[in-house]
Design an enzyme around this catalytic site. Sequence first.
Site, PDB file in Angstrom:
ATOM      1  N   TYR A   1       0.831  -1.200   0.000  1.00 37.85           N
ATOM      2  CA  TYR A   1       0.000   0.000   0.000  1.00 37.85           C
ATOM      3  C   TYR A   1       0.869   1.255   0.000  1.00 37.85           C
ATOM      4  O   TYR A   1       1.001   1.952   0.996  1.00 37.85           O
ATOM      5  CB  TYR A   1      -0.900   0.032   1.232  1.00 37.85           C
ATOM      6  CG  TYR A   1      -1.972  -1.021   1.290  1.00 37.85           C
ATOM      7  CD1 TYR A   1      -2.403  -1.711   0.165  1.00 37.85           C
ATOM      8  CD2 TYR A   1      -2.578  -1.339   2.510  1.00 37.85           C
ATOM      9  CE1 TYR A   1      -3.390  -2.670   0.236  1.00 37.85           C
ATOM     10  CE2 TYR A   1      -3.583  -2.294   2.589  1.00 37.85           C
ATOM     11  CZ  TYR A   1      -3.968  -2.968   1.454  1.00 37.85           C
ATOM     12  OH  TYR A   1      -4.934  -3.923   1.535  1.00 37.85           O
TER      13      TYR A   1
ATOM     14  N   HIS B   1      -2.101 -12.065   1.189  1.00 33.02           N
ATOM     15  CA  HIS B   1      -2.920 -11.021   0.564  1.00 33.02           C
ATOM     16  C   HIS B   1      -3.826 -11.569  -0.538  1.00 33.02           C
ATOM     17  O   HIS B   1      -4.956 -11.101  -0.704  1.00 33.02           O
ATOM     18  CB  HIS B   1      -2.013  -9.923   0.009  1.00 33.02           C
ATOM     19  CG  HIS B   1      -2.636  -8.580  -0.032  1.00 33.02           C
ATOM     20  ND1 HIS B   1      -1.923  -7.412   0.058  1.00 33.02           N
ATOM     21  CD2 HIS B   1      -3.929  -8.188  -0.140  1.00 33.02           C
ATOM     22  CE1 HIS B   1      -2.744  -6.375   0.003  1.00 33.02           C
ATOM     23  NE2 HIS B   1      -3.963  -6.815  -0.129  1.00 33.02           N
TER      24      HIS B   1
ATOM     25  N   PRO C   1     -16.391  -2.369   3.328  1.00 28.98           N
ATOM     26  CA  PRO C   1     -17.707  -2.664   3.900  1.00 28.98           C
ATOM     27  C   PRO C   1     -18.808  -1.700   3.466  1.00 28.98           C
ATOM     28  O   PRO C   1     -19.987  -2.003   3.640  1.00 28.98           O
ATOM     29  CB  PRO C   1     -17.467  -2.562   5.411  1.00 28.98           C
ATOM     30  CG  PRO C   1     -16.344  -1.573   5.533  1.00 28.98           C
ATOM     31  CD  PRO C   1     -15.450  -1.872   4.357  1.00 28.98           C
TER      32      PRO C   1
ATOM     33  N   GLY D   1     -17.204   3.229  -0.261  1.00 27.25           N
ATOM     34  CA  GLY D   1     -17.735   4.527   0.132  1.00 27.25           C
ATOM     35  C   GLY D   1     -19.094   4.862  -0.436  1.00 27.25           C
ATOM     36  O   GLY D   1     -19.750   5.802   0.028  1.00 27.25           O
TER      37      GLY D   1
ATOM     38  N   GLY E   1     -23.740   7.300   1.147  1.00 27.53           N
ATOM     39  CA  GLY E   1     -24.706   8.257   0.608  1.00 27.53           C
ATOM     40  C   GLY E   1     -24.115   9.617   0.328  1.00 27.53           C
ATOM     41  O   GLY E   1     -24.848  10.579   0.063  1.00 27.53           O
TER      42      GLY E   1
END
Length: 333
Positions: free
Chosen positions: A56, A132, A211, A215, A219
């Site tokens: 990352y 991973h 989750p 994003g 909303g």
Amino acid sequence: MKYRTLGKDLTVSAVGLGCMGFSHAYGAPTEEKEAIRIIQQAADMGYTFFDTAEIYGTQDEPFLNEKIVGEALKPYRDKVIIATKFGIRFDTSGNQVPYPLVTNSRPERIRESVEGSLKRLQIDYIDLYFQHRIDDDIPPEEVAGTMSELMKEGKITHWGISEANEEYLRRADVVCPVTAVENRYSMMARQYESLFPVLEELGVGFVAFSPMANGLLTGKYGKESQFDKRYDYRSSMPQFEADSYDKNKELFRLLENTAKEKNATCGQISMAWMLCKKPYIVPIPGTRKQERLLENAGASEVRLTTQEVEALDKALDAMEMSAVFGGTGIIKK
């Protein structure tokens, strides 16, 4: 913040912090001092579970994320659980974004990875070490055997598998018990629910990445939302295409109505749905903002009954949705 247990004995905050977005995939990297400040704020709020990986980073600093996480959590080491990962690298040769993945879980490569991660994270051992991605060229028994050796050497204390399937998990667990799988899971990506009975049988936890469907389920985005094509993977994710918002109207309406009933936000409902479904699920949303840290932590306080979770599942089963990003492709090298 509530807390729960992954596997047999790894206690973590019910909501963790996915740290990837500080340096990879969600726009230009956050300035290092600011990233460290946000991670430390999370620790002060009660977050104890922090997720990173050796890949990352940026093209200029490929290991940046682990360095940031290590520096940020150095004063909190005895209070936090740090998860990192081995086994893939990006193929940047074709400038295709998201960059394709190349797997490598050979024992010698794992050992190189663990030493590098320990140094960058400034720690003596890794709390939870994830493979991973599955490497089709290396049997799960061989990977698990290496994990067992690393445990005996005190370099890791627990291990897991990201994007695990049942056969691989079972074969690996026989050799060295698996603490958790880390798989994509959200209201829009539920394919791994078929794994739940196996997790319960083996006593394995489930760490849910993305989750909130990267994003979308907060909303906070709409047709006018724009993403940097160089730095932000959302620029090529199907759930953020202009026509997806119409396709997902019913989903947004379900989230909004439930949020209103529970005096919560849409993002909190999207995570409370999984937190209240199984006691061994731990979502790890990412964020760069203090107010989102507070909001995400608050998801662990939202209570949905078994009947309410089942009603949400039934509604999700019946509704139209857009396609959702399913992961970066793996190539052979």
